[in-house]
Design a protein around this motif. Structure first.
Motif, short mmCIF file in Angstrom:
data_model
loop_
_atom_site.label_atom_id
_atom_site.label_comp_id
_atom_site.label_asym_id
_atom_site.label_seq_id
_atom_site.Cartn_x
_atom_site.Cartn_y
_atom_site.Cartn_z
N ILE A 64 0.81 -1.08 0.04
CA ILE A 64 0.06 -0.02 0.03
C ILE A 64 0.71 1.22 -0.10
O ILE A 64 0.42 2.16 -0.62
CB ILE A 64 -0.97 -0.05 1.34
N TYR A 65 1.85 1.33 0.80
CA TYR A 65 2.62 2.76 0.92
C TYR A 65 3.25 3.02 -0.22
O TYR A 65 2.99 4.10 -0.69
CB TYR A 65 3.67 2.42 2.15
N PRO A 66 4.04 2.26 -0.84
CA PRO A 66 4.71 2.53 -2.30
C PRO A 66 3.64 2.82 -3.40
O PRO A 66 3.73 3.60 -4.05
CB PRO A 66 5.59 1.58 -2.52
N LEU A 67 2.60 2.28 -3.35
CA LEU A 67 1.45 2.48 -4.36
C LEU A 67 0.98 3.72 -4.26
O LEU A 67 0.74 4.12 -5.16
CB LEU A 67 0.47 1.14 -4.15
N TYR A 68 0.65 4.15 -2.91
CA TYR A 68 -0.17 5.54 -2.77
C TYR A 68 0.97 6.62 -2.74
O TYR A 68 0.52 7.92 -2.61
CB TYR A 68 -0.95 5.44 -1.73
N PHE A 69 2.11 6.39 -2.23
CA PHE A 69 3.01 7.53 -1.78
C PHE A 69 4.06 7.64 -2.33
O PHE A 69 4.86 8.63 -2.38
CB PHE A 69 3.23 7.47 -0.24
N VAL A 70 4.71 6.67 -3.24
CA VAL A 70 6.10 6.66 -4.03
C VAL A 70 5.86 7.02 -5.39
O VAL A 70 4.92 6.52 -6.00
CB VAL A 70 6.89 5.34 -3.69
N GLN A 71 6.54 8.08 -5.75
CA GLN A 71 6.67 8.39 -7.19
C GLN A 71 8.19 8.49 -7.72
O GLN A 71 9.04 8.84 -6.98
CB GLN A 71 5.87 9.81 -7.62
N LEU A 72 8.44 8.34 -9.08
CA LEU A 72 9.63 8.43 -9.58
C LEU A 72 10.19 9.71 -9.60
O LEU A 72 11.32 10.16 -9.51
CB LEU A 72 9.73 7.54 -10.98
N GLY A 73 9.22 10.69 -10.06
CA GLY A 73 9.48 12.08 -10.32
C GLY A 73 9.50 12.89 -8.70
O GLY A 73 8.97 12.43 -7.77
N TYR A 89 8.66 16.12 -8.42
CA TYR A 89 7.56 17.27 -8.33
C TYR A 89 6.41 16.33 -8.03
O TYR A 89 5.91 15.38 -8.39
CB TYR A 89 7.49 17.84 -9.59
N PRO A 90 5.46 16.94 -7.11
CA PRO A 90 5.59 18.18 -6.42
C PRO A 90 6.13 17.94 -4.93
O PRO A 90 6.30 19.10 -4.07
CB PRO A 90 4.12 18.74 -6.29
N ILE A 91 6.53 16.76 -4.43
CA ILE A 91 6.90 16.73 -3.14
C ILE A 91 8.34 16.85 -2.78
O ILE A 91 8.53 16.93 -1.56
CB ILE A 91 6.50 15.21 -2.82
N GLY A 92 9.30 16.97 -3.75
CA GLY A 92 10.57 17.16 -3.47
C GLY A 92 11.38 16.05 -3.43
O GLY A 92 10.86 14.99 -3.11
N CYS A 93 12.64 16.10 -4.02
CA CYS A 93 13.32 14.77 -4.26
C CYS A 93 13.84 14.16 -2.71
O CYS A 93 13.93 13.01 -2.57
CB CYS A 93 14.72 15.12 -4.67
N GLU A 94 13.85 14.80 -1.89
CA GLU A 94 14.23 14.59 -0.35
C GLU A 94 13.30 13.51 -0.01
O GLU A 94 13.28 12.56 0.53
CB GLU A 94 14.54 15.81 0.59
N VAL A 95 11.96 14.42 0.08
CA VAL A 95 10.95 13.60 0.55
C VAL A 95 10.77 12.15 -0.26
O VAL A 95 10.17 11.00 0.26
CB VAL A 95 9.66 14.31 0.35
N ARG A 96 11.00 12.17 -1.52
CA ARG A 96 10.76 10.95 -2.36
C ARG A 96 11.73 9.97 -2.12
O ARG A 96 11.28 8.74 -2.08
CB ARG A 96 10.96 11.35 -4.01
N ASP A 97 12.89 10.22 -1.82
CA ASP A 97 13.95 9.33 -1.45
C ASP A 97 13.81 8.73 -0.05
O ASP A 97 13.87 7.50 0.17
CB ASP A 97 15.42 10.18 -1.33
N PHE A 98 13.21 9.48 0.94
CA PHE A 98 12.61 8.94 2.11
C PHE A 98 11.64 7.90 2.08
O PHE A 98 11.57 6.98 2.70
CB PHE A 98 12.47 10.10 3.23
N ARG A 99 10.48 8.29 1.25
CA ARG A 99 9.64 7.30 0.91
C ARG A 99 9.88 6.02 0.31
O ARG A 99 9.44 4.75 0.60
CB ARG A 99 8.35 7.93 0.06
N ILE A 100 11.06 6.18 -0.62
CA ILE A 100 11.46 5.03 -1.32
C ILE A 100 12.26 3.87 -0.39
O ILE A 100 12.18 2.96 -0.28
CB ILE A 100 12.50 5.42 -2.62
N ALA A 101 13.11 4.73 0.42
CA ALA A 101 13.99 4.05 1.60
C ALA A 101 12.85 3.43 2.71
O ALA A 101 13.36 2.17 3.05
CB ALA A 101 14.80 5.05 2.46
N ALA A 102 11.77 3.93 2.92
CA ALA A 102 10.74 3.40 3.81
C ALA A 102 10.12 2.21 3.26
O ALA A 102 9.75 1.32 3.63
CB ALA A 102 9.70 4.62 4.22
N SER A 103 9.79 2.34 1.74
CA SER A 103 9.39 1.03 1.15
C SER A 103 10.16 -0.02 1.11
O SER A 103 9.70 -1.33 1.28
CB SER A 103 8.79 1.50 -0.25
N VAL A 104 11.52 0.31 0.83
CA VAL A 104 12.55 -0.92 0.82
C VAL A 104 12.59 -1.71 2.40
O VAL A 104 12.37 -2.78 2.34
CB VAL A 104 13.95 -0.32 0.54
#
Length: 302
Positions: free
Chosen positions: A102-111, A113-128
């Protein structure tokens, strides 16, 4: 001067055995996952709240189990410790794999924008780490499951583990039922809801009696009663597996295809399809459970 009346106060095997190592990894991965999300990854809506609940709940219970086994405090508890740990490991496996999807499906994106790269990286790490958490719990289930010829607690057997899965699948069905499934439209579909509810309640009662270790206090043979109930559940789910699709997807009562004007996330047809799929999943689980329950002998107090 104090005299030792027993073995060592601390059980080092609780953290050095393969199961103990798996639990330490669960604690580490769980703490890392919800810390990453809480610190920077972020979450929102019911899906994100569910994921955070799963990670914090599993972390808390895992810490409790490690503490009790390391200090021998579990011997002071009036529960069947083997049944409790086996049941929780299976439940945590199901909950963690759900959150890991569920978490990566709803909260992880490759780009960015608009959440910022730092937030994206934290979400990817959390998914891992959420995926690693699932693997750690699945490893404990694999290590503690009943082996052929082994005397073990009921919840560690295939039949006991399937009880947890059956209850979990029933919760998915209930979630779809309350999501505008129009289950009260026909008496026949109301019967299906009664089937889901009855089987869920009895399954939870079976698990509760096993975990509390109170099966020996019952005036009827618990093991035989579980087999009889499982057979009855198979028959009940067969009726639901026939009735629900007919009254939801037959053109006389419902729609065989998804309506074009049905809104995404608010479509009764989608909920009805989810219910139909997981009805067949649970039917298969109960059939497998019935087959395995013929061959096991469990001990309630382990």
């Amino acid at each position: 001067m104090m005299e030792s009346t027993g073995g060592p106060y601390l059980n080092t095997a609780a953290v050095t055995s393969p199961v103990g190592i798996a639990r330490l990894l669960q604690m580490t991965f769980g703490c890392t996952t919800f810390s990453l999300v809480a610190h920077r990854g972020g979450f929102s809506a019911a899906y994100g709240t569910f994921c955070m609940f799963v990670w914090t709940f599993c972390f808390a219970i895992t810490v409790f189990i490690i503490t009790c086994e390391f200090t021998h405090l579990h011997s002071c508890l009036s529960i069947s410790w083997g049944n409790f740990t086996a049941a929780f490991a299976m439940l945590a496996t199901l909950m963690s794999v759900t959150a890991a999807v569920i978490y990566p499906l709803y909260f992880v994106q490759l780009g960015c924008y608009p959440i910022g790269c730092e937030v994206r990286d934290f979400r990817i790490a959390a998914s891992v780490f959420a995926g690693l958490l699932f693997i750690a719990y699945a490893a404990e289930v694999f290590l503690t499951r009943a082996k052929p010829g082994q005397v073990t607690s009921y919840m560690a057997t295939v039949s006991g583990l399937l009880k947890i899965v059956q209850a979990f699948v029933a919760c998915i069905i209930f979630g779809a039922l309350v999501n505008d499934s129009q289950h009260d439209k026909h008496v026949a579909t109301q019967w299906c809801v009664a089937v889901y509810s009855f089987c869920f309640v009895v399954t939870v009662v079976v698990v509760a009696f096993s975990v509390t270790g109170k099966t020996a206090l019952l005036w009827f043979p618990f093991e035989r009663s579980v087999v009889v109930y499982t057979f009855g559940a198979v028959l009940l789910y067969v009726s639901a597996a026939v009735i629900w699709p007919v009254f939801c997807f037959d053109s006389k009562y419902g729609s065989p295809r998804r309506p074009d004007l049905c809104a995404k996330g608010r479509c009764p047809w989608d909920s009805q399809l989810v219910i139909a799929i997981f009805t067949y999943v649970n039917l298969l689980l109960y059939i497998v459970d019935l087959a395995y329950s013929q061959r096991i002998r469990f001990v309630s107090h382990l």
